[in-house]
Each structure stands twice: as structure tokens, then as C-alpha cells.
Design a protein around this motif. Structure first.
Motif, PDB file in Angstrom:
ATOM      1  N   ALA A 279      -3.774   3.390  -3.601  1.00 34.41           N
ATOM      2  CA  ALA A 279      -5.137   3.194  -4.102  1.00 34.41           C
ATOM      3  C   ALA A 279      -5.610   1.756  -3.947  1.00 34.41           C
ATOM      4  O   ALA A 279      -6.798   1.474  -4.140  1.00 34.41           O
ATOM      5  CB  ALA A 279      -5.222   3.610  -5.572  1.00 34.41           C
ATOM      6  N   LEU A 280      -4.711   0.838  -3.601  1.00 34.44           N
ATOM      7  CA  LEU A 280      -5.123  -0.566  -3.451  1.00 34.44           C
ATOM      8  C   LEU A 280      -6.149  -0.715  -2.337  1.00 34.44           C
ATOM      9  O   LEU A 280      -6.135   0.010  -1.346  1.00 34.44           O
ATOM     10  CB  LEU A 280      -3.908  -1.442  -3.149  1.00 34.44           C
ATOM     11  CG  LEU A 280      -3.009  -1.796  -4.343  1.00 34.44           C
ATOM     12  CD1 LEU A 280      -1.727  -2.452  -3.853  1.00 34.44           C
ATOM     13  CD2 LEU A 280      -3.733  -2.709  -5.325  1.00 34.44           C
ATOM     14  N   ALA A 281      -7.028  -1.688  -2.498  1.00 28.76           N
ATOM     15  CA  ALA A 281      -8.062  -1.942  -1.494  1.00 28.76           C
ATOM     16  C   ALA A 281      -7.430  -2.298  -0.148  1.00 28.76           C
ATOM     17  O   ALA A 281      -6.395  -2.971  -0.109  1.00 28.76           O
ATOM     18  CB  ALA A 281      -8.952  -3.087  -1.960  1.00 28.76           C
TER      19      ALA A 281
ATOM     20  N   LEU B 202      -8.947  -2.392  -6.736  1.00 27.53           N
ATOM     21  CA  LEU B 202      -8.764  -0.945  -6.803  1.00 27.53           C
ATOM     22  C   LEU B 202     -10.142  -0.292  -6.820  1.00 27.53           C
ATOM     23  O   LEU B 202     -10.687   0.002  -7.885  1.00 27.53           O
ATOM     24  CB  LEU B 202      -7.963  -0.574  -8.054  1.00 27.53           C
ATOM     25  CG  LEU B 202      -6.473  -0.926  -7.942  1.00 27.53           C
ATOM     26  CD1 LEU B 202      -5.880  -1.260  -9.279  1.00 27.53           C
ATOM     27  CD2 LEU B 202      -5.707   0.226  -7.280  1.00 27.53           C
TER      28      LEU B 202
ATOM     29  N   GLU C  38       1.348   1.613  -3.677  1.00 27.39           N
ATOM     30  CA  GLU C  38       0.105   1.951  -4.381  1.00 27.39           C
ATOM     31  C   GLU C  38      -0.994   2.198  -3.360  1.00 27.39           C
ATOM     32  O   GLU C  38      -1.750   1.284  -3.007  1.00 27.39           O
ATOM     33  CB  GLU C  38      -0.308   0.828  -5.345  1.00 27.39           C
ATOM     34  CG  GLU C  38       0.558   0.676  -6.576  1.00 27.39           C
ATOM     35  CD  GLU C  38       0.487   1.860  -7.551  1.00 27.39           C
ATOM     36  OE1 GLU C  38      -0.162   2.881  -7.242  1.00 27.39           O
ATOM     37  OE2 GLU C  38       1.095   1.744  -8.626  1.00 27.39           O
TER      38      GLU C  38
ATOM     39  N   ARG D 287       0.820  -1.216   0.000  1.00 29.94           N
ATOM     40  CA  ARG D 287       0.000   0.000   0.000  1.00 29.94           C
ATOM     41  C   ARG D 287       0.851   1.262   0.000  1.00 29.94           C
ATOM     42  O   ARG D 287       0.398   2.306  -0.449  1.00 29.94           O
ATOM     43  CB  ARG D 287      -0.974  -0.015   1.178  1.00 29.94           C
ATOM     44  CG  ARG D 287      -2.238  -0.811   0.857  1.00 29.94           C
ATOM     45  CD  ARG D 287      -3.348  -0.546   1.854  1.00 29.94           C
ATOM     46  NE  ARG D 287      -2.987  -1.084   3.152  1.00 29.94           N
ATOM     47  CZ  ARG D 287      -3.203  -2.348   3.523  1.00 29.94           C
ATOM     48  NH1 ARG D 287      -3.797  -3.180   2.704  1.00 29.94           N
ATOM     49  NH2 ARG D 287      -2.845  -2.753   4.710  1.00 29.94           N
TER      50      ARG D 287
ATOM     51  N   GLU E 126     -11.332   2.544  -6.601  1.00 29.49           N
ATOM     52  CA  GLU E 126     -11.579   3.794  -7.317  1.00 29.49           C
ATOM     53  C   GLU E 126     -12.019   3.587  -8.757  1.00 29.49           C
ATOM     54  O   GLU E 126     -12.609   4.496  -9.351  1.00 29.49           O
ATOM     55  CB  GLU E 126     -10.346   4.701  -7.276  1.00 29.49           C
ATOM     56  CG  GLU E 126      -9.184   4.226  -8.135  1.00 29.49           C
ATOM     57  CD  GLU E 126      -8.062   5.270  -8.190  1.00 29.49           C
ATOM     58  OE1 GLU E 126      -7.702   5.794  -7.133  1.00 29.49           O
ATOM     59  OE2 GLU E 126      -7.559   5.551  -9.295  1.00 29.49           O
TER      60      GLU E 126
ATOM     61  N   PHE F  73      -2.993   5.024  -9.929  1.00 31.33           N
ATOM     62  CA  PHE F  73      -1.928   4.049  -9.656  1.00 31.33           C
ATOM     63  C   PHE F  73      -1.023   4.008 -10.874  1.00 31.33           C
ATOM     64  O   PHE F  73      -1.435   4.363 -11.980  1.00 31.33           O
ATOM     65  CB  PHE F  73      -2.502   2.667  -9.328  1.00 31.33           C
ATOM     66  CG  PHE F  73      -3.457   2.129 -10.359  1.00 31.33           C
ATOM     67  CD1 PHE F  73      -4.780   2.560 -10.414  1.00 31.33           C
ATOM     68  CD2 PHE F  73      -3.042   1.190 -11.295  1.00 31.33           C
ATOM     69  CE1 PHE F  73      -5.659   2.070 -11.376  1.00 31.33           C
ATOM     70  CE2 PHE F  73      -3.915   0.693 -12.256  1.00 31.33           C
ATOM     71  CZ  PHE F  73      -5.221   1.141 -12.286  1.00 31.33           C
TER      72      PHE F  73
ATOM     73  N   ILE G 278      -1.079  -3.681 -12.301  1.00 32.83           N
ATOM     74  CA  ILE G 278      -1.556  -4.455 -11.149  1.00 32.83           C
ATOM     75  C   ILE G 278      -2.107  -5.782 -11.667  1.00 32.83           C
ATOM     76  O   ILE G 278      -2.983  -5.790 -12.530  1.00 32.83           O
ATOM     77  CB  ILE G 278      -2.673  -3.710 -10.388  1.00 32.83           C
ATOM     78  CG1 ILE G 278      -2.244  -2.287 -10.020  1.00 32.83           C
ATOM     79  CG2 ILE G 278      -3.109  -4.526  -9.158  1.00 32.83           C
ATOM     80  CD1 ILE G 278      -1.195  -2.190  -8.946  1.00 32.83           C
TER      81      ILE G 278
END
Lengths: 380, 380
Positions: free
Chosen positions: A144-146, A285, A142, A139, A287, A232, A236
Motif C-alpha cells: 500500500a506504500l506510495a 499511504l 507493504e 513495497r 489509500e 497495512f 509506518i
């Protein structure tokens, strides 16, 4: 590209390439650079599987158990990509979207983590560049990862290119190199008047050569980030509750989400595939739920019995004429473009086969195919 | 009669309708049938919200708490649909996809069932036609429903029509009735040379009239069943794990899946909306996973402060001229087309307002709006 017939009107071509995807275009470009008079045949260059492909250059992430020879070829070709991209960009002045931000593999559940770990251990055993990451490190790279992201791995040498831009640049490069493009379909290679014929027609190569190439359907989505700002930067690749998905972020705000792998030849986009791709992508992701869905497409990858390409000389079943074959690239057409272009052009120019091509001889299934047929006879 | 007289002498139109959706086209058709010389203004008739709409004619399923007057109007208009459809088909010879197979409401979870039961009890209290069904009875009617289906209700009087076919037929009917279509946008109704101006411009009516109409975004999908064979015949409305979705099966193999209700005016199709629609739809009817995803679209419904339409005379803020308004139909434009067309054409022809229109006067929000503005002053 040079107009049909101009330049070569009164002389036989040295090389006729059948198929105007990146493979065929790359081969034609390299042939022309070696001084061979080259003609490329395709009614619509760049309109096949490559127009749907994501363009991942992933020798590590795409290394699977029992495919060590293919892995070596992927690594070889990926190593050629920086120079290939630089040369193509220099020759054409066109941006092909080549990016080296690396790939993050991400898992969501314990089962996903266990499945991924088996493969990562195998990839590490091959000394491939891969760094395992805990969820926090993931994280940090990135954000933005869940929050569900459980673990992952960084594959810094797994890069990307935009296949549509690649094809556009190759089109320009062919023009500059003097390759003639004949916008007609070819249904019989014996009609081609050239010293060497190269069949690089993807799934269409099956009927042209009689080789065991089957269509492997892939469905893929193109999203666009609001205001073009993707949240991101790595490619991925996710293991999301047992589903595999990848997200490829482009500099222009596009994100490619793919892909299904289906043993069928149609190009219908199905509700179920779109659902599964979006579900897995949004689980990784969140978003992307706000991203625009721009396109949903399907195409047929050329698959072979061992999922490795067919590269080299092949004797045609009818007239016994030898042709060069460069097809069956399955999920790896884009990453394998440089090595295929280089080594097939060498063969077209009269060189002996590079040893790296040995495992990929087009005729390698012939005996096995006959044996299968014999085994089936008692039951037929 | 206010709409006739000297207008005929100098070639002036009796009625100018602004807006070529089903509402405007229906009004223009009815006006022409009453002998009024009618002009319809729209740069692209049928290209607005109706081109995205599913076409459910659902007076019962769309009856909600606190909207009794709207429900009466929905029931009134739905009762006019059989004759309206028959007349339009007879006049034009065109199939408008009018189907009377009825609607099944389906719930999946206990929470869904409780939420639905509250509304069904309310709808029963209004004596609306609705029959509650157990899961077994539900699956007898539609075997394709998911085994998870927990309960439901049949609304036999909730039907459907294909809005794109409806618009095409209305276009033909206008032509037959002698309505002139002017394919130009109208930005100022005072420029129109007609005895009566009717504003039926959907969301565009806001700037034309100053009335409080806001866009309510709806995203919708169109699927196609393999070989055109849809595996269910009712309109299916689902409560699926807290998400609301509908599936409208057409005779030609199309299935419309909708729809989001979003307080925004853009028409971007988002990954999240497509995901949620497909997830809920596939949870209700698993077979749709194999259907082709043909289209994903978004459009802006014209919403009003009380979600009911604006129907009747309105004095323009600038020159004080009176115009007829027929807009703000929100989710109900297709079902309300017949009653709107009939009653607005009556007004255009000089009739007194039908009492059914009383709750829908365009000016009903004016006082409240002023009061809101005054209340806000101390804080501004």
C-alpha cells in the motif's frame, strides 16, 4: 476500583500516587502487588496525554543523537513490554491491542533519505535492531506504500499498544489489586496522608513539585479504514518531503496519525496541523484519503530540559519532605510505563535505586538552572 | 381557493409541509402569513443539509454555462433576500448572520486564471454584476490573501447568511405565526390529513414522491479564528491549482470552508476531503493554518438530473393525488429559500403558477425517464 475510603479507612496508606495516567496507574499496580496499601489520586484517570497518544513502543526509531542514556532506558522498558502485556491481559482478560508487527521507516525524497540515513547509521552504531530496505523490498512488505517511497528501514522490535485499552485494563488491574482511587484533584502533596507520595501527574507535576516540566503540544488524528480493513500492518514512520509523520494501524480498523511537536501548552486543534499530518500521511499511504476522519485531538506531553524523564526521589522546596517523582516522559510515556512502574515501586518499597535510574534523577537540573539564572543577571 | 373551505369545519389543516429545512420552514411561514392553517412535519427540524451548509447567497458565482433559467431564479431569490432577512429579524429579534460584504473570486495559477476567465466572460455576457480585479487590487481589498493570488473578480451582490441561525430564526417565526410542528417522520404522504400537502423533504423527497432526486455528498469544515478575529471580510471563492474551495467568514470568528461535490449518499467525513479542502484554503489564505479546526461534517444535498430544483404541482404515482413539491435545490437551498417560500405558498393558497416556475416543474423528467427505460430494454 475500590470505593473511596473502604478498606483503608482506619489506616494511613503506604503509598499515595498522584496522577492516573499509565505511569501512575502502573506504579500503583506494582506497589499493590508488593503488598503496599496504595491510593491513587486523579479526578479522571486516563483522560490526560495518554488518551491522545498513539502507543508506539519504539526504542529504536525514537533513539536520537546525544540521548544514549534515554535509549538504554527505552530498550530496557521495551524488553519488559511482552511480559507486562501478557500479565496485564491475564489478570484482566482485556485486550490491550499489543502488536509486534514491527515498524517500517519510509522516506520519499532524496533529502528525506539523506536525513534518515544519518540517524540509521547512528542507530546501527548502537547495535540496535534495524535492517535497511530498498524501495522494492519496502513495497513487498507493504504494497500500500506510495510508489514514491524511495527507501526505508525495518525495525522489528518497535511495536505498539493501544493506550486507551491499556488504561482501561490498568483500571481493572488496580481494582483487582485493591488500589483505592480517590477522584479528587491534588493541589498540594503535603496534604496527602501516606508514608510515600509518588508524583506522576504529567504536566501537572510542575506546580506540584517545582521541577522544570513544560508542556509540549502534540496534535494527532484518528482515522478508520472502510469496513475496518486497514491496508497495512506495520507501524509506518515517514520522512515525507521534510515532514515527519507516523501511522499506527490497529486491529479494529483504526489508524492513528501523528504527531506535531509544538512548544506550547494549549490543546487547540489547528487547521495547519491537520493539513500537514494528512498531507504527509497521504503522501506515504495514498489509500488513507478514503479513510474516515474520526477524531482530531491535542494534548500536552510533559517535557523536561533534556527531554528525558524525571525518575526518583526529590526533596520538596517548601517543607523538605522527600517525594518520589515519575514524570517528564515526553513522547515516551507508553513505552516507559513498565520500567517506570517496576523501578518506582521498588523505591516506594524501600529498595535502593536501580543504577539504570541514575541519569534520570529529578534534581539534575537544579545547579544548571541556578547557573543560567546567574548568567542572565547582568542583562536583567 | 382550493386550499380552504370545508377543511376548516372539521379541524383539518389547510397545508401540511413535510420537511423542516429552511425550504419547508420558509414555505410554512409564508403559508401561515397567508392565513392558512399550517402543520410542519419533521422529527428534527433544521438537522439536515442546511445544518452543514455554508450559506452563500451567490447568484453570480453560482451561474454556470447552460443553466440560464436557474441563474434567473437565483437572481430573483437573491433580490428577495434583503427584505426576507429584514422581516425575519424584525419578527424574531434574532440575528441570522446576513452579511453583504460581497464575494471575491481568486485564482492562483495560470490554468486557474484561464478556467475562471471563461466563466467570468459568460457571467458578464448575462450582465451579472462582476468586476475583474488584478492581483494588486485583490490584495488591497483582502491583504490576507496569499502572495500567489494571480487575479480575481469581485461579485458585490453575492452575500451570505448563517444557515444555523436562519433555521433558529425560522423556528421562532413559525411559533409566532401559529404553525404546528409535528416531530414525527412521514413515510407516506397519503396519510396526511390536509387540503394541500407540500413535500420539501430534501433527499427524502425521492421515496415520498418517486421523483428523480439523488444525494450529492458535500463535506465541509468549520474553523475558528484566534480571538474570534477573522483576517478577511469577503466570502472568498478560490480556484487553487485546479481545486475549487470557498471560505465564508462570520462575524463571530467562524470560517466555513467547503465543499466537496461527490456522487454518493453517505455522510462519512474522509481524510482525503479534509486534506484537499484545507490545502486549497491554506493556499489561498495562509493565516487559516493557525485557526482552530472546530468541526468536519458531511451531508447529502438533494440533486436532480439537471441540477435545478423541482417546484410545483406533482401527481402522485399511486393514488393520483396532487401534491406540491419543493425540493432538489442541490447547492442552492439557502439562496433559493425566499423565492421558493413565496411562490410555493402562493400555489398552496390557490394562485396560478408564477411563470418563473415554468422551467422547474417536477414532472419535466418523466418522459425522458421512460425513453431511457425503453432504450435500455434490448440490452436488459
Amino acid at each position: 476500583m475500590t470505593a473511596t475510603g473502604s478498606g483503608h479507612a482506619n489506616g494511613r496508606a503506604d503509598v499515595a500516587v498522584v496522577g492516573g495516567g499509565p505511569i501512575g496507574m502502573g506504579i500503583a499496580w506494582r506497589c499493590a502487588q508488593r503488598g503496599l496499601r496504595t491510593v491513587l489520586h486523579d479526578p479522571a484517570p486516563g483522560s490526560g496525554a495518554s488518551s491522545v497518544a498513539a502507543g508506539m513502543l519504539a526504542p529504536v526509531a525514537e533513539s536520537h543523537f546525544g540521548e544514549a542514556e534515554l535509549t538504554r532506558l527505552l530498550v530496557d522498558s521495551a524488553a519488559r513490554w511482552p511480559a507486562f502485556a501478557a500479565e496485564l491481559t491475564a489478570v484482566t482478560g482485556q485486550d490491550i491491542g499489543y502488536r509486534t508487527d514491527g515498524t517500517l521507516v519510509v522516506t520519499l525524497t532524496g533529502d528525506d533519505q539523506r536525513e534518515a540515513h544519518r540517524l540509521w547509521a547512528y542507530q546501527q552504531s548502537l547495535d540496535l535492531p534495524i535492517t535497511l530496505l530498498r524501495a522494492t523490498a519496502l513495497r513487498e512488505r507493504e504494497p500500500a506504500l506510495a510508489p514514491r517511497a524511495r527507501g526505508g528501514a525495518l525495525m522489528p522490535d518497535d511495536h505498539q499498544v493501544d493506550p486507551r485499552r491499556l488504561v482501561a485494563a490498568l483500571d481493572t488491574a488496580l481494582d483487582r489489586a485493591g488500589v483505592t482511587v480517590v477522584p479528587q484533584p491534588v493541589t498540594d502533596v503535603s496534604t496527602l496522608d501516606a508514608q510515600v507520595v509518588v508524583v506522576a501527574a504529567g504536566c501537572g507535576s510542575a506546580t506540584l513539585t517545582g521541577l522544570p516540566i513544560r508542556p509540549v503540544k502534540g496534535q494527532i488524528l484518528r482515522l478508520r479504514a472502510p469496513a475496518g480493513a486497514v491496508g497495512f500492518r506495520h507501524v509506518i514512520r515517514g520522512y515525507a518531503d521534510g515532514r515527519h509523520v507516523y501511522l499506527v494501524p490497529r486491529g479494529d480498523g483504526e489508524v492513528v496519525v501523528g504527531a506535531t511537536v509544538e512548544e506550547r501548552g494549549d490543546t487547540t486543534v489547528t487547521a495547519g496541523a491537520v493539513l500537514e499530518l494528512l498531507r504527509a500521511a497521504a503522501d506515504l499511504l495514498p489509500e488513507i484519503a478514503e479513510y474516515e476522519l474520526v477524531e482530531a485531538r491535542a494534548a500536552a506531553r510533559p517535557g523536561t530540559p533534556d527531554n528525558a524523564p524525571l525518575l526518583g526521589w526529590h526533596r520538596m522546596p517548601g517543607d523538605g519532605r522527600r517525594v518520589l517523582v515519575a514524570t517528564g516522559h515526553h513522547r515516551h510515556g507508553i513505552v516507559l510505563t513498565p520500567v517506570t512502574a517496576d523501578l518506582i515501586a521498588d523505591l516506594a518499597a524501600g529498595a535502593d535505586p536501580d543504577p539504570v535510574l541514575a541519569p534520570f534523577q529529578p534534581g539534575r537540573f537544579t545547579a544548571a538552572t541556578r547557573e543560567n539564572a546567574r548568567e542572565k543577571e547582568p542583562w536583567s
